[in-house]
Every structure is written in C-alpha cells, then in structure tokens.
Motif scaffolding. Structure first.
Motif, PDB file in Angstrom:
ATOM      1  N   LYS A 239      -6.517  -3.382  26.296  1.00  0.00           N
ATOM      2  CA  LYS A 239      -5.925  -2.595  26.122  1.00  0.00           C
ATOM      3  C   LYS A 239      -7.531  -1.513  25.395  1.00  0.00           C
ATOM      4  N   LEU A 240      -8.373  -2.130  25.144  1.00  0.00           N
ATOM      5  CA  LEU A 240      -9.174  -0.952  24.686  1.00  0.00           C
ATOM      6  C   LEU A 240      -9.577  -0.332  25.734  1.00  0.00           C
ATOM      7  N   THR A 241      -9.713  -1.507  27.128  1.00  0.00           N
ATOM      8  CA  THR A 241     -10.323  -0.523  28.463  1.00  0.00           C
ATOM      9  C   THR A 241      -9.535   0.216  28.981  1.00  0.00           C
ATOM     10  N   GLU A 242      -8.403   0.158  28.850  1.00  0.00           N
ATOM     11  CA  GLU A 242      -7.187   1.362  29.173  1.00  0.00           C
ATOM     12  C   GLU A 242      -7.612   2.385  28.052  1.00  0.00           C
ATOM     13  N   LEU A 243      -7.590   2.904  27.420  1.00  0.00           N
ATOM     14  CA  LEU A 243      -7.682   3.328  26.214  1.00  0.00           C
ATOM     15  C   LEU A 243      -8.815   4.158  26.428  1.00  0.00           C
ATOM     16  N   GLU A 244      -9.858   3.274  26.935  1.00  0.00           N
ATOM     17  CA  GLU A 244     -11.566   4.063  26.987  1.00  0.00           C
ATOM     18  C   GLU A 244     -11.449   4.925  29.071  1.00  0.00           C
ATOM     19  N   ASN A 245      -9.756   4.627  29.197  1.00  0.00           N
ATOM     20  CA  ASN A 245     -10.387   5.227  31.017  1.00  0.00           C
ATOM     21  C   ASN A 245      -9.047   5.863  30.296  1.00  0.00           C
ATOM     22  N   SER A 246      -7.944   5.972  29.644  1.00  0.00           N
ATOM     23  CA  SER A 246      -7.538   7.001  29.184  1.00  0.00           C
ATOM     24  C   SER A 246      -7.980   8.717  28.588  1.00  0.00           C
ATOM     25  N   LEU A 247      -9.168   7.955  27.687  1.00  0.00           N
ATOM     26  CA  LEU A 247     -10.391   8.704  27.252  1.00  0.00           C
ATOM     27  C   LEU A 247     -11.339   9.436  28.604  1.00  0.00           C
ATOM     28  N   THR A 248     -11.338   8.937  29.564  1.00  0.00           N
ATOM     29  CA  THR A 248     -12.295   9.109  30.503  1.00  0.00           C
ATOM     30  C   THR A 248     -11.376  10.481  31.173  1.00  0.00           C
TER      31      THR A 248
ATOM     32  N   LYS B  74      -9.195  12.186  29.829  1.00  0.00           N
ATOM     33  CA  LYS B  74      -8.200  13.136  29.166  1.00  0.00           C
ATOM     34  C   LYS B  74     -10.208  14.155  28.963  1.00  0.00           C
ATOM     35  N   ASP B  75     -10.908  13.349  29.047  1.00  0.00           N
ATOM     36  CA  ASP B  75     -12.149  14.436  29.029  1.00  0.00           C
ATOM     37  C   ASP B  75     -12.569  15.255  30.037  1.00  0.00           C
ATOM     38  N   SER B  76     -12.333  14.940  31.389  1.00  0.00           N
ATOM     39  CA  SER B  76     -11.602  15.634  32.307  1.00  0.00           C
ATOM     40  C   SER B  76     -11.158  16.582  33.365  1.00  0.00           C
ATOM     41  N   GLU B  77     -10.071  16.052  32.516  1.00  0.00           N
ATOM     42  CA  GLU B  77      -8.564  16.956  32.152  1.00  0.00           C
ATOM     43  C   GLU B  77      -8.996  18.592  31.878  1.00  0.00           C
ATOM     44  N   ILE B  78      -9.860  18.332  29.844  1.00  0.00           N
ATOM     45  CA  ILE B  78     -10.016  19.057  29.266  1.00  0.00           C
ATOM     46  C   ILE B  78     -11.657  19.559  29.308  1.00  0.00           C
ATOM     47  N   GLN B  79     -12.185  19.320  30.494  1.00  0.00           N
ATOM     48  CA  GLN B  79     -13.440  19.791  31.538  1.00  0.00           C
ATOM     49  C   GLN B  79     -12.591  20.995  32.322  1.00  0.00           C
ATOM     50  N   MET B  80     -12.010  20.352  33.125  1.00  0.00           N
ATOM     51  CA  MET B  80     -11.264  21.199  34.202  1.00  0.00           C
ATOM     52  C   MET B  80     -10.275  22.667  33.344  1.00  0.00           C
ATOM     53  N   LEU B  81      -9.184  22.088  32.142  1.00  0.00           N
ATOM     54  CA  LEU B  81      -9.047  23.090  31.524  1.00  0.00           C
ATOM     55  C   LEU B  81     -10.056  24.425  31.376  1.00  0.00           C
TER      56      LEU B  81
END
Length: 300
Positions: free
Chosen positions: A43-52, A54-61
C-alpha cells in the motif's frame, strides 16, 4: 516410585505440548504480522506511486495554466488595443466624416471584441474543467489553445480541417483584413505548412497530403484483399505521389503472390507509368482497380 516417575513424565509431556502450542500460536501471529507488514508495504508503494503521478499531473496543470495565462494576457491586450484604437478614431473623426466608414469600423471592432469574449469564455470553461480533473479536459485545453492562440496556428487548423479553404473565408472567420490574412498565410507557406493555389486557395502542405503505404500489412494479404486495400487507399487521398507509390507497392506484391498474372501486371505497370507522366481521374482509377480485383479473383 514408578508412579511418581510416570507422573512427572506426563507433566513434562504436557508442558512440552503446551509449549509447542504456544510456539505455534506465536508462529501464526508472526506470519500474520509479516503478511500485514507486506500488505502495508504494498500500500505504501502504491501511495508513493500515486503521489508521484499526482505531482506529475500538478506540474502539467501548472504548465498548461501558465500557457493559458499568457494567452489570456494577449487576448486582454488585444481588447485594450481595440478599445484604444476606437477611442483615437472617434477623437480624430470630424463630424462631417462620421458615416458609413465609421460604422463599418465599429462593426468590425464589435465582431472582434465579441470573438475575444467567446475565446475568454472558452478558456474559462476549459480551465475550470482541468482544475476539476474532468475526463478529457487537458485535451480540450490544448484544442482551445490552438483555436484561440496565434492566428497562424488557427489558420493552419482551418486548412488541415477543410483540406481546401479560400483566403477570404479565413479573413472572415478570424475577423481580420485580407492583408493581415495574407501575411499569416505567407508565413505558413515559408514554414512549409501550407501551399497556395491560384493565389487565393489555401491547401495543406505536401507533407500533410502524403499517405504512407502499409506495405507490411499488404504483404500478408491475399491478392484480392490487396486490391481492396488499394481501392480504399486511393479513396483517401488525391496526392499523385501517394497514389503511384500505392500502385507500385500493390503490383510488387501481386507479382510475387499471383501466378499467371503477366497480363494483369503489364496493365498495372502501364497505368502506373501513365500516372507518373500525368495524374489521371481518381474515379476512373477506382473502376480500374475493381477490374484488377476481379481478374485476380479469377486467376486465384
């Protein structure tokens, strides 16, 4: 004495059994803890991947919004410039000269301002959709940026969408005069994006008209299917180079696949040579390909 020994043995045995049971219980608890630890790690790995992600999406936005802000600033400056020009015109006009020409200028200005307002409205809706993470919002934002951004990109979009468009229509749709439209079109022609025919008809550049012949896919087909694909290919383009290339590819494949096809191959090559010298009629070529297909079916 013997009874005491037996009793002690039983007690020891019971103790051993009890210890074994406790060890098994502890082992089970340990296994459960390890399993939970593994699940938590996953779950921690999934959350880290999800955060990564989201960070990419935020940068794109942020990039998209920055671009949008730049375009909005440009649109705002255009509106201010138009209002300023109209104010100056009104100040310079003599009372006796205020007439049809001023009305025409005001009409054009109103149309331009109306278009800019519509552009702003589009931006507003699209950026809101992006912020709300609506499906397809980013693609729509890119589309809007192309539509309302640099006039050259807008013109290129029109040309690619319609395949052929007159300069007057471009000027009318962008609410600009012919001189400005011609300037943008010449810039696109210099950049190799469009071509001008008869001085007023704008077409996509040759690179947009050429279609790639799917030789590998055709090579695995039966001769009749190759002719069917050739017919469909011809229907998608009027580019002579692409048509000739498609026919040459087809004749090469048919020659390898179809025995006793000498007469058919001869006719195909003769048609190709004729098209190389001078483009023919696509409708007539389509009927010719249908005839080739029938002959191939008879030979097959």
């Amino acid at each position: 004495m013997s009874d005491d020994v037996n009793e002690r043995l039983r007690e020891k045995t019971m103790q051993i059994v009890s210890l074994n049971q406790k060890m098994e219980a502890l082992q089970a608890q340990l296994s459960g803890s390890q399993r939970r630890a593994n699940e938590l790690g996953t779950k921690l790995t999934e959350l880290e991947n999800s955060l990564t992600q989201k960070d990419s999406e935020i940068q794109m936005l942020q990039t998209q919004l920055s671009t949008t802000k730049g375009v909005l600033d440009t649109v705002g400056k255009e509106m201010q410039g138009i209002k300023s020009e109209q104010t100056q015109l009104l100040a310079k006009k003599k009372p006796e000269s205020i007439g049809a020409s001023l009305k025409d200028e005001l009409t054009i200005a109103e149309m331009t301002i109306g278009r800019l307002r519509e552009d702003l409205k589009q931006f507003s809706h699209t950026t809101t959709a992006v912020l709300n993470q609506e499906e397809g919002a980013l693609a729509k934002l890119k589309e809007v940026l192309l539509e309302v951004g640099d006039p050259k990109y807008r013109i290129l979009n029109m040309v690619l969408a319609k395949k052929s468009i007159r300069m007057e229509e471009i000027a009318s749709r962008l609410v600009i005069d012919m001189t400005e439209a011609h300037k943008h079109i010449e810039a696109l022609q210099t950049a190799g994006e469009v071509q001008i025919r008869d001085g007023s008809t704008i077409l996509p550049a040759q690179k947009y008209l050429e279609l790639k012949v799917p030789k590998d896919a055709w090579s695995s087909m039966e001769p009749t299917d190759v002719f069917q694909e050739l017919e469909e290919f011809i229907g998608k383009t009027d580019d002579t180079a692409s048509i000739v290339c498609a026919m040459e590819t087809a004749v090469e494949i048919i020659e390898q696949k179809l025995a006793r096809s000498g007469s058919l191959i001869f006719q195909m090559r003769r048609t190709i040579d004729a098209w190389k010298k001078q483009p023919g009629n696509i409708e007539e070529l389509t009927y010719t390909i249908k005839d080739w297909k029938g002959r191939a079916q008879a030979l097959g």
